[in-house]
Design a protein around this motif. Structure first.
Motif, PDB file in Angstrom:
ATOM      1  N   THR A  58       0.830  -1.204   0.000  1.00 10.48           N
ATOM      2  CA  THR A  58       0.000   0.000   0.000  1.00 10.48           C
ATOM      3  C   THR A  58       0.860   1.249   0.000  1.00 10.48           C
ATOM      4  O   THR A  58       1.878   1.313   0.692  1.00 10.48           O
ATOM      5  CB  THR A  58      -0.919   0.017   1.244  1.00 10.48           C
ATOM      6  OG1 THR A  58      -1.726  -1.163   1.245  1.00 10.48           O
ATOM      7  CG2 THR A  58      -1.823   1.241   1.240  1.00 10.48           C
ATOM      8  N   VAL A  59       0.435   2.233  -0.758  1.00 11.17           N
ATOM      9  CA  VAL A  59       1.049   3.556  -0.735  1.00 11.17           C
ATOM     10  C   VAL A  59       0.173   4.462   0.128  1.00 11.17           C
ATOM     11  O   VAL A  59      -1.011   4.644  -0.163  1.00 11.17           O
ATOM     12  CB  VAL A  59       1.166   4.156  -2.144  1.00 11.17           C
ATOM     13  CG1 VAL A  59       1.809   5.542  -2.072  1.00 11.17           C
ATOM     14  CG2 VAL A  59       1.975   3.242  -3.056  1.00 11.17           C
ATOM     15  N   TYR A  60       0.755   5.022   1.200  1.00  7.78           N
ATOM     16  CA  TYR A  60       0.054   5.950   2.080  1.00  7.78           C
ATOM     17  C   TYR A  60       0.669   7.341   1.941  1.00  7.78           C
ATOM     18  O   TYR A  60       1.883   7.500   2.074  1.00  7.78           O
ATOM     19  CB  TYR A  60       0.199   5.543   3.546  1.00  7.78           C
ATOM     20  CG  TYR A  60      -0.414   4.227   3.943  1.00  7.78           C
ATOM     21  CD1 TYR A  60      -1.721   4.155   4.401  1.00  7.78           C
ATOM     22  CD2 TYR A  60       0.334   3.050   3.900  1.00  7.78           C
ATOM     23  CE1 TYR A  60      -2.278   2.940   4.796  1.00  7.78           C
ATOM     24  CE2 TYR A  60      -0.205   1.841   4.290  1.00  7.78           C
ATOM     25  CZ  TYR A  60      -1.515   1.795   4.737  1.00  7.78           C
ATOM     26  OH  TYR A  60      -2.064   0.590   5.129  1.00  7.78           O
ATOM     27  N   GLY A  61      -0.181   8.350   1.759  1.00  5.15           N
ATOM     28  CA  GLY A  61       0.336   9.706   1.828  1.00  5.15           C
ATOM     29  C   GLY A  61       0.722  10.049   3.260  1.00  5.15           C
ATOM     30  O   GLY A  61       1.836  10.477   3.548  1.00  5.15           O
ATOM     31  N   GLY A  62      -0.210   9.838   4.170  1.00  3.60           N
ATOM     32  CA  GLY A  62       0.031  10.023   5.589  1.00  3.60           C
ATOM     33  C   GLY A  62      -0.686   8.951   6.377  1.00  3.60           C
ATOM     34  O   GLY A  62      -1.800   8.542   6.013  1.00  3.60           O
ATOM     35  N   TYR A  63      -0.058   8.465   7.460  1.00  2.00           N
ATOM     36  CA  TYR A  63      -0.640   7.391   8.264  1.00  2.00           C
ATOM     37  C   TYR A  63      -0.341   7.659   9.730  1.00  2.00           C
ATOM     38  O   TYR A  63       0.793   7.974  10.106  1.00  2.00           O
ATOM     39  CB  TYR A  63      -0.039   6.045   7.854  1.00  2.00           C
ATOM     40  CG  TYR A  63      -0.505   4.877   8.691  1.00  2.00           C
ATOM     41  CD1 TYR A  63      -1.615   4.136   8.324  1.00  2.00           C
ATOM     42  CD2 TYR A  63       0.181   4.511   9.849  1.00  2.00           C
ATOM     43  CE1 TYR A  63      -2.039   3.061   9.087  1.00  2.00           C
ATOM     44  CE2 TYR A  63      -0.237   3.441  10.618  1.00  2.00           C
ATOM     45  CZ  TYR A  63      -1.355   2.718  10.236  1.00  2.00           C
ATOM     46  OH  TYR A  63      -1.778   1.662  11.000  1.00  2.00           O
ATOM     47  N   THR A  64      -1.362   7.517  10.572  1.00  2.35           N
ATOM     48  CA  THR A  64      -1.153   7.587  12.016  1.00  2.35           C
ATOM     49  C   THR A  64      -2.130   6.655  12.727  1.00  2.35           C
ATOM     50  O   THR A  64      -3.325   6.663  12.440  1.00  2.35           O
ATOM     51  CB  THR A  64      -1.324   9.013  12.567  1.00  2.35           C
ATOM     52  OG1 THR A  64      -1.274   8.976  14.004  1.00  2.35           O
ATOM     53  CG2 THR A  64      -2.637   9.661  12.134  1.00  2.35           C
ATOM     54  N   ASP A  65      -1.568   5.847  13.633  1.00  2.00           N
ATOM     55  CA  ASP A  65      -2.425   5.002  14.461  1.00  2.00           C
ATOM     56  C   ASP A  65      -2.432   5.490  15.913  1.00  2.00           C
ATOM     57  O   ASP A  65      -2.912   4.803  16.814  1.00  2.00           O
ATOM     58  CB  ASP A  65      -2.018   3.533  14.380  1.00  2.00           C
ATOM     59  CG  ASP A  65      -0.579   3.268  14.826  1.00  2.00           C
ATOM     60  OD1 ASP A  65       0.054   4.189  15.400  1.00  2.00           O
ATOM     61  OD2 ASP A  65      -0.088   2.150  14.599  1.00  2.00           O
ATOM     62  N   ALA A  66      -1.900   6.691  16.139  1.00  2.00           N
ATOM     63  CA  ALA A  66      -1.954   7.291  17.470  1.00  2.00           C
ATOM     64  C   ALA A  66      -3.404   7.574  17.850  1.00  2.00           C
ATOM     65  O   ALA A  66      -4.233   7.890  16.996  1.00  2.00           O
ATOM     66  CB  ALA A  66      -1.146   8.590  17.489  1.00  2.00           C
ATOM     67  N   ALA A  67      -3.726   7.459  19.130  1.00  2.00           N
ATOM     68  CA  ALA A  67      -5.093   7.676  19.589  1.00  2.00           C
ATOM     69  C   ALA A  67      -5.589   9.061  19.157  1.00  2.00           C
ATOM     70  O   ALA A  67      -4.959  10.078  19.450  1.00  2.00           O
ATOM     71  CB  ALA A  67      -5.165   7.561  21.096  1.00  2.00           C
ATOM     72  N   GLY A  68      -6.698   9.069  18.435  1.00  2.00           N
ATOM     73  CA  GLY A  68      -7.256  10.333  17.949  1.00  2.00           C
ATOM     74  C   GLY A  68      -6.457  10.987  16.849  1.00  2.00           C
ATOM     75  O   GLY A  68      -6.722  12.132  16.465  1.00  2.00           O
ATOM     76  N   GLY A  69      -5.473  10.287  16.304  1.00  2.00           N
ATOM     77  CA  GLY A  69      -4.573  10.862  15.309  1.00  2.00           C
ATOM     78  C   GLY A  69      -5.284  11.297  14.042  1.00  2.00           C
ATOM     79  O   GLY A  69      -6.250  10.666  13.593  1.00  2.00           O
ATOM     80  N   LYS A  70      -4.781  12.372  13.440  1.00  2.00           N
ATOM     81  CA  LYS A  70      -5.385  12.931  12.233  1.00  2.00           C
ATOM     82  C   LYS A  70      -4.406  12.889  11.068  1.00  2.00           C
ATOM     83  O   LYS A  70      -3.257  13.292  11.210  1.00  2.00           O
ATOM     84  CB  LYS A  70      -5.815  14.381  12.486  1.00  2.00           C
ATOM     85  CG  LYS A  70      -6.854  14.519  13.595  1.00  2.00           C
ATOM     86  CD  LYS A  70      -7.213  15.975  13.845  1.00  2.00           C
ATOM     87  CE  LYS A  70      -8.256  16.105  14.951  1.00  2.00           C
ATOM     88  NZ  LYS A  70      -8.618  17.524  15.205  1.00  2.00           N
ATOM     89  N   ALA A  71      -4.886  12.399   9.924  1.00  2.00           N
ATOM     90  CA  ALA A  71      -4.123  12.413   8.675  1.00  2.00           C
ATOM     91  C   ALA A  71      -4.793  13.426   7.758  1.00  2.00           C
ATOM     92  O   ALA A  71      -5.893  13.190   7.264  1.00  2.00           O
ATOM     93  CB  ALA A  71      -4.103  11.032   8.045  1.00  2.00           C
ATOM     94  N   ARG A  72      -4.131  14.550   7.539  1.00  2.00           N
ATOM     95  CA  ARG A  72      -4.768  15.655   6.831  1.00  2.00           C
ATOM     96  C   ARG A  72      -3.849  16.235   5.756  1.00  2.00           C
ATOM     97  O   ARG A  72      -2.640  16.367   5.958  1.00  2.00           O
ATOM     98  CB  ARG A  72      -5.146  16.767   7.810  1.00  2.00           C
ATOM     99  CG  ARG A  72      -6.137  16.357   8.896  1.00  2.00           C
ATOM    100  CD  ARG A  72      -6.422  17.505   9.843  1.00  2.00           C
ATOM    101  NE  ARG A  72      -5.238  17.867  10.602  1.00  2.00           N
ATOM    102  CZ  ARG A  72      -5.199  18.832  11.525  1.00  2.00           C
ATOM    103  NH1 ARG A  72      -6.282  19.539  11.773  1.00  2.00           N
ATOM    104  NH2 ARG A  72      -4.090  19.093  12.181  1.00  2.00           N
ATOM    105  N   GLY A  73      -4.458  16.586   4.630  1.00  2.00           N
ATOM    106  CA  GLY A  73      -3.747  17.342   3.613  1.00  2.00           C
ATOM    107  C   GLY A  73      -2.586  16.625   2.956  1.00  2.00           C
ATOM    108  O   GLY A  73      -1.646  17.262   2.480  1.00  2.00           O
ATOM    109  N   ASN A  74      -2.632  15.306   2.907  1.00  2.00           N
ATOM    110  CA  ASN A  74      -1.587  14.535   2.244  1.00  2.00           C
ATOM    111  C   ASN A  74      -1.941  14.330   0.767  1.00  2.00           C
ATOM    112  O   ASN A  74      -3.118  14.294   0.398  1.00  2.00           O
ATOM    113  CB  ASN A  74      -1.417  13.184   2.929  1.00  2.00           C
ATOM    114  CG  ASN A  74      -1.039  13.332   4.385  1.00  2.00           C
ATOM    115  OD1 ASN A  74       0.073  13.700   4.716  1.00  2.00           O
ATOM    116  ND2 ASN A  74      -1.991  13.065   5.293  1.00  2.00           N
ATOM    117  N   THR A  75      -0.914  14.167  -0.077  1.00  2.00           N
ATOM    118  CA  THR A  75      -1.132  13.992  -1.511  1.00  2.00           C
ATOM    119  C   THR A  75      -0.346  12.793  -2.025  1.00  2.00           C
ATOM    120  O   THR A  75       0.846  12.659  -1.749  1.00  2.00           O
ATOM    121  CB  THR A  75      -0.696  15.241  -2.296  1.00  2.00           C
ATOM    122  OG1 THR A  75      -1.413  16.382  -1.823  1.00  2.00           O
ATOM    123  CG2 THR A  75      -0.959  15.072  -3.787  1.00  2.00           C
TER     124      THR A  75
END
Length: 206
Positions: A58-75
């Protein structure tokens, strides 16, 4: 960029033009322990796969598994065949991510998280297995653009939740196909340059 202590991963840029890769992350945030104010998120990262590069996972622009984590504005921009593509995935939120697919892929997802809103997926001259604009418990205002000869052999979804609002499917050019279409509340067509008898969108029922 990667953090195992919960620091936010931000504004990283990765360009792959050759080689075989398993999974690719523009930003990857996990773990706990950081005392930084900017933590738990993965945002504004960019990934481009082109040339002879291949990605088997898989190609991920942004990834977070932190509690409540936000992945925003990735391209993410795909110009060489890959497997799965995710613009942003966050335990709490995935919003405002952009995926541009110009080479064949399997599953394409704009954003995946508890809330997956305002993500954009663009496809042109490709065949992919499935597309989801936003996947989560809340999926609003996601956009999928089929820009000519974009073929989705399976499911094409604006939002994974039936209660989603403002999800838009935009059709441009000829030769676009989808197996099944769900999760959209708006549909737009741009027939610029088309001739009489051209088919803009065919639903194959697959």
């Amino acid at each position: 960029g990667r953090s195992k202590g919960g620091n936010s991963t931000r504004k990283n840029e990765i360009a792959l033009a050759s080689g075989t890769h398993t999974n690719v992350y523009g930003g990857w945030t996990s773990g706990v322990g950081t005392t930084a104010a900017d933590k738990g998120a993965s945002y504004e990262n960019k990934v481009k796969v082109s040339g002879t590069a291949t990605v088997t996972g898989t190609v991920y622009g942004g990834y977070t598994d932190a509690a409540g984590g936000k992945a925003r504005g990735n391209t993410v921009t795909i110009e060489s065949a890959v497997h799965d593509v995710v613009g942003g995935e966050g335990a709490g939120e995935a919003s405002g991510n952009i995926v541009n697919v110009r080479a064949n892929a399997a599953a394409v997802t704009g954003g995946r998280g508890a809330a997956a809103n305002d993500n954009i997926v663009n496809l042109e001259n490709v065949t992919v297995a499935s597309v989801t604009g936003g996947e989560g418990a809340t999926t609003n205002n996601n956009e999928v653009h089929l820009n000519g000869n974009a073929r989705v052999t399976g499911a094409l979804k604006g939002g994974s939740q039936a209660s989603g609002t403002g999800n838009t499917l935009s059709i441009k050019g000829r030769g676009n196909k989808a197996g099944a279409i769900t999760g959209f509340q708006k549909l737009t067509f741009d027939a610029t340059g088309l001739a009489k008898g051209d088919t803009m969108l065919e639903v194959t029922g697959a």
